[in-house]
Design a protein around this motif. Structure first.
Motif, PDB file in Angstrom:
ATOM      1  N   VAL A   1      -0.527  -4.137   7.406  1.00 43.55           N
ATOM      2  CA  VAL A   1       0.197  -5.403   7.416  1.00 43.55           C
ATOM      3  C   VAL A   1       1.485  -5.217   8.202  1.00 43.55           C
ATOM      4  CG1 VAL A   1       1.416  -4.892   5.255  1.00 43.55           C
ATOM      5  CG2 VAL A   1       1.030  -7.275   5.931  1.00 43.55           C
ATOM      6  N   GLN A   2       1.964  -6.296   8.793  1.00 40.31           N
ATOM      7  CA  GLN A   2       3.230  -6.234   9.519  1.00 40.31           C
ATOM      8  C   GLN A   2       4.410  -6.288   8.556  1.00 40.31           C
ATOM      9  OE1 GLN A   2       3.106  -9.398  12.481  1.00 40.31           O
ATOM     10  NE2 GLN A   2       2.417  -7.956  14.029  1.00 40.31           N
ATOM     11  N   ALA A   3       5.512  -5.749   8.986  1.00 40.20           N
ATOM     12  CA  ALA A   3       6.727  -5.809   8.178  1.00 40.20           C
ATOM     13  C   ALA A   3       7.043  -7.259   7.837  1.00 40.20           C
ATOM     14  CB  ALA A   3       7.884  -5.184   8.932  1.00 40.20           C
ATOM     15  N   GLY A   4       7.430  -7.459   6.583  1.00 41.37           N
ATOM     16  CA  GLY A   4       7.698  -8.801   6.095  1.00 41.37           C
ATOM     17  C   GLY A   4       6.494  -9.456   5.450  1.00 41.37           C
ATOM     18  N   GLY A   5       5.336  -8.850   5.611  1.00 39.12           N
ATOM     19  CA  GLY A   5       4.110  -9.413   5.063  1.00 39.12           C
ATOM     20  C   GLY A   5       3.898  -9.038   3.604  1.00 39.12           C
ATOM     21  N   SER A   6       2.724  -9.419   3.085  1.00 43.13           N
ATOM     22  CA  SER A   6       2.396  -9.205   1.678  1.00 43.13           C
ATOM     23  C   SER A   6       1.015  -8.598   1.529  1.00 43.13           C
ATOM     24  CB  SER A   6       2.430 -10.536   0.915  1.00 43.13           C
ATOM     25  OG  SER A   6       3.708 -11.123   0.957  1.00 43.13           O
ATOM     26  N   LEU A   7       0.840  -7.863   0.458  1.00 42.46           N
ATOM     27  CA  LEU A   7      -0.462  -7.346   0.050  1.00 42.46           C
ATOM     28  C   LEU A   7      -0.520  -7.389  -1.469  1.00 42.46           C
ATOM     29  CD1 LEU A   7      -1.056  -4.120   2.209  1.00 42.46           C
ATOM     30  CD2 LEU A   7      -2.380  -6.237   2.307  1.00 42.46           C
ATOM     31  N   ARG A   8      -1.743  -7.464  -1.985  1.00 39.15           N
ATOM     32  CA  ARG A   8      -1.944  -7.417  -3.424  1.00 39.15           C
ATOM     33  C   ARG A   8      -2.940  -6.313  -3.733  1.00 39.15           C
ATOM     34  NH1 ARG A   8      -5.111 -11.147  -7.687  1.00 39.15           N
ATOM     35  NH2 ARG A   8      -3.654 -11.046  -9.447  1.00 39.15           N
ATOM     36  N   LEU A   9      -2.492  -5.335  -4.492  1.00 40.72           N
ATOM     37  CA  LEU A   9      -3.354  -4.245  -4.914  1.00 40.72           C
ATOM     38  C   LEU A   9      -3.927  -4.539  -6.293  1.00 40.72           C
ATOM     39  CD1 LEU A   9      -1.232  -1.110  -3.918  1.00 40.72           C
ATOM     40  CD2 LEU A   9      -2.792  -2.460  -2.503  1.00 40.72           C
TER      41      LEU A   9
ATOM     42  N   GLY B   1      -6.759   6.389  -4.927  1.00 37.51           N
ATOM     43  CA  GLY B   1      -5.719   5.938  -4.015  1.00 37.51           C
ATOM     44  C   GLY B   1      -6.218   4.958  -2.976  1.00 37.51           C
ATOM     45  N   THR B   2      -5.305   4.122  -2.504  1.00 38.41           N
ATOM     46  CA  THR B   2      -5.601   3.173  -1.433  1.00 38.41           C
ATOM     47  C   THR B   2      -4.424   3.192  -0.439  1.00 38.41           C
ATOM     48  OG1 THR B   2      -6.245   0.888  -0.930  1.00 38.41           O
ATOM     49  CG2 THR B   2      -4.627   1.176  -2.671  1.00 38.41           C
ATOM     50  N   GLN B   3      -4.761   3.208   0.832  1.00 41.74           N
ATOM     51  CA  GLN B   3      -3.737   3.327   1.866  1.00 41.74           C
ATOM     52  C   GLN B   3      -3.093   1.976   2.144  1.00 41.74           C
ATOM     53  OE1 GLN B   3      -2.675   6.162   3.777  1.00 41.74           O
ATOM     54  NE2 GLN B   3      -1.096   4.723   4.463  1.00 41.74           N
ATOM     55  N   VAL B   4      -1.773   1.982   2.178  1.00 42.96           N
ATOM     56  CA  VAL B   4      -1.004   0.815   2.594  1.00 42.96           C
ATOM     57  C   VAL B   4      -0.185   1.235   3.815  1.00 42.96           C
ATOM     58  CG1 VAL B   4       0.870  -0.760   2.015  1.00 42.96           C
ATOM     59  CG2 VAL B   4      -0.892  -0.222   0.314  1.00 42.96           C
ATOM     60  N   THR B   5      -0.361   0.512   4.907  1.00 37.63           N
ATOM     61  CA  THR B   5       0.371   0.812   6.132  1.00 37.63           C
ATOM     62  C   THR B   5       1.111  -0.438   6.580  1.00 37.63           C
ATOM     63  OG1 THR B   5      -1.303   2.433   6.809  1.00 37.63           O
ATOM     64  CG2 THR B   5       0.207   1.637   8.505  1.00 37.63           C
ATOM     65  N   VAL B   6       2.420  -0.300   6.752  1.00 37.97           N
ATOM     66  CA  VAL B   6       3.253  -1.419   7.171  1.00 37.97           C
ATOM     67  C   VAL B   6       3.803  -1.101   8.556  1.00 37.97           C
ATOM     68  CG1 VAL B   6       5.203  -2.887   6.588  1.00 37.97           C
ATOM     69  CG2 VAL B   6       3.870  -1.803   4.768  1.00 37.97           C
ATOM     70  N   SER B   7       3.449  -1.927   9.515  1.00 38.45           N
ATOM     71  CA  SER B   7       3.889  -1.704  10.893  1.00 38.45           C
ATOM     72  C   SER B   7       5.192  -2.452  11.162  1.00 38.45           C
ATOM     73  CB  SER B   7       2.812  -2.156  11.865  1.00 38.45           C
ATOM     74  OG  SER B   7       2.587  -3.545  11.741  1.00 38.45           O
ATOM     75  N   SER B   8       6.009  -1.875  12.007  1.00 40.30           N
ATOM     76  CA  SER B   8       7.318  -2.497  12.311  1.00 40.30           C
ATOM     77  C   SER B   8       7.217  -3.465  13.477  1.00 40.30           C
ATOM     78  CB  SER B   8       8.332  -1.403  12.645  1.00 40.30           C
ATOM     79  OG  SER B   8       7.868  -0.615  13.714  1.00 40.30           O
TER      80      SER B   8
ATOM     81  N   GLN C   1       1.619  -7.051  -6.746  1.00 39.57           N
ATOM     82  CA  GLN C   1       1.901  -7.986  -5.676  1.00 39.57           C
ATOM     83  C   GLN C   1       3.088  -7.440  -4.884  1.00 39.57           C
ATOM     84  OE1 GLN C   1       0.293 -10.892  -4.705  1.00 39.57           O
ATOM     85  NE2 GLN C   1       1.683 -10.798  -2.946  1.00 39.57           N
ATOM     86  N   MET C   2       2.868  -7.176  -3.612  1.00 36.66           N
ATOM     87  CA  MET C   2       3.895  -6.579  -2.770  1.00 36.66           C
ATOM     88  C   MET C   2       4.296  -7.576  -1.691  1.00 36.66           C
ATOM     89  SD  MET C   2       2.408  -2.698  -2.390  1.00 36.66           S
ATOM     90  CE  MET C   2       0.995  -3.193  -1.414  1.00 36.66           C
ATOM     91  N   ASN C   3       5.532  -8.009  -1.745  1.00 34.75           N
ATOM     92  CA  ASN C   3       6.070  -8.959  -0.775  1.00 34.75           C
ATOM     93  C   ASN C   3       7.173  -8.305   0.045  1.00 34.75           C
ATOM     94  OD1 ASN C   3       4.382 -10.970  -1.893  1.00 34.75           O
ATOM     95  ND2 ASN C   3       5.961 -11.557  -3.374  1.00 34.75           N
ATOM     96  N   SER C   4       7.505  -8.930   1.150  1.00 32.05           N
ATOM     97  CA  SER C   4       8.576  -8.426   2.020  1.00 32.05           C
ATOM     98  C   SER C   4       8.402  -6.939   2.299  1.00 32.05           C
ATOM     99  CB  SER C   4       9.943  -8.693   1.371  1.00 32.05           C
ATOM    100  OG  SER C   4      10.126 -10.073   1.118  1.00 32.05           O
ATOM    101  N   LEU C   5       7.213  -6.572   2.678  1.00 37.14           N
ATOM    102  CA  LEU C   5       6.908  -5.161   2.898  1.00 37.14           C
ATOM    103  C   LEU C   5       7.696  -4.587   4.063  1.00 37.14           C
ATOM    104  CD1 LEU C   5       3.122  -5.326   2.164  1.00 37.14           C
ATOM    105  CD2 LEU C   5       4.711  -3.726   1.081  1.00 37.14           C
ATOM    106  N   LYS C   6       8.058  -3.321   3.904  1.00 33.12           N
ATOM    107  CA  LYS C   6       8.838  -2.604   4.908  1.00 33.12           C
ATOM    108  C   LYS C   6       8.033  -1.387   5.382  1.00 33.12           C
ATOM    109  CE  LYS C   6      13.085  -3.677   2.357  1.00 33.12           C
ATOM    110  NZ  LYS C   6      14.283  -3.093   1.678  1.00 33.12           N
ATOM    111  N   PRO C   7       8.323  -0.908   6.582  1.00 32.40           N
ATOM    112  CA  PRO C   7       7.609   0.285   7.058  1.00 32.40           C
ATOM    113  C   PRO C   7       7.718   1.467   6.096  1.00 32.40           C
ATOM    114  CG  PRO C   7       8.744  -0.750   8.876  1.00 32.40           C
ATOM    115  CD  PRO C   7       9.165  -1.486   7.633  1.00 32.40           C
ATOM    116  N   GLU C   8       8.834   1.569   5.397  1.00 32.36           N
ATOM    117  CA  GLU C   8       9.008   2.677   4.450  1.00 32.36           C
ATOM    118  C   GLU C   8       8.145   2.532   3.197  1.00 32.36           C
ATOM    119  OE1 GLU C   8      11.411   0.821   5.876  1.00 32.36           O
ATOM    120  OE2 GLU C   8      13.085   0.476   4.479  1.00 32.36           O
ATOM    121  N   ASP C   9       7.469   1.407   3.045  1.00 32.04           N
ATOM    122  CA  ASP C   9       6.515   1.248   1.944  1.00 32.04           C
ATOM    123  C   ASP C   9       5.161   1.873   2.289  1.00 32.04           C
ATOM    124  OD1 ASP C   9       7.830  -2.036   1.454  1.00 32.04           O
ATOM    125  OD2 ASP C   9       8.237  -0.267   0.233  1.00 32.04           O
TER     126      ASP C   9
END
Length: 124
Positions: A12-20, A117-124, A81-89
């Protein structure tokens, strides 16, 4: 034995959301608490958020006000619920459960278990 299965990770792009989601299955008598942890290569696994059966929650400072943990006790399922995701997430996110379930010897006893485990990748 209890099995924990995470789902919902992705890119997901930075600022986006994901739900695990984390679904627990097996011969479960009760789950007392569940939690999300994350780990990046070369670093220790760290707490993200936890929730008790009664609904009490706890968050790492780095995710407060951005992430929300919830659970459906009837389904033995936890969500993040993960909102406002950052690359450091970016990390592998693991599910953890603490409760009582039947072991390989057929006896019910307290235990603690981890998902794969599940991979979460946040692109800048």
């Amino acid at each position: 034995q209890v099995q924990l299965k995470e789902s919902g990770g992705g890119l997901v792009q930075a600022g986006g959301s994901l739900r695990l989601s984390c679904a627990a299955s097996g011969s479960i008598l009760s789950i007392n608490a569940m939690g999300w942890y994350r780990q990046v290569p070369g670093k220790q696994r760290e707490l993200v958020a936890t929730i008790t059966r009664g609904g009490s929650t706890n968050y790492a400072d780095s995710v407060k006000d951005r992430f929300t943990v919830s659970a459906d006790n009837a389904k033995n399922t936890m969500y993040l619920q993960m909102n406002s995701l950052k690359p450091e997430d970016t990390a592998v996110y693991y599910c953890n459960a603490d409760g009582v379930w039947r072991g390989s010897d057929g006896r019910y006893r307290g235990g603690n278990s981890w998902g794969q485990g599940t991979q979460v990748t946040v692109s800048s």
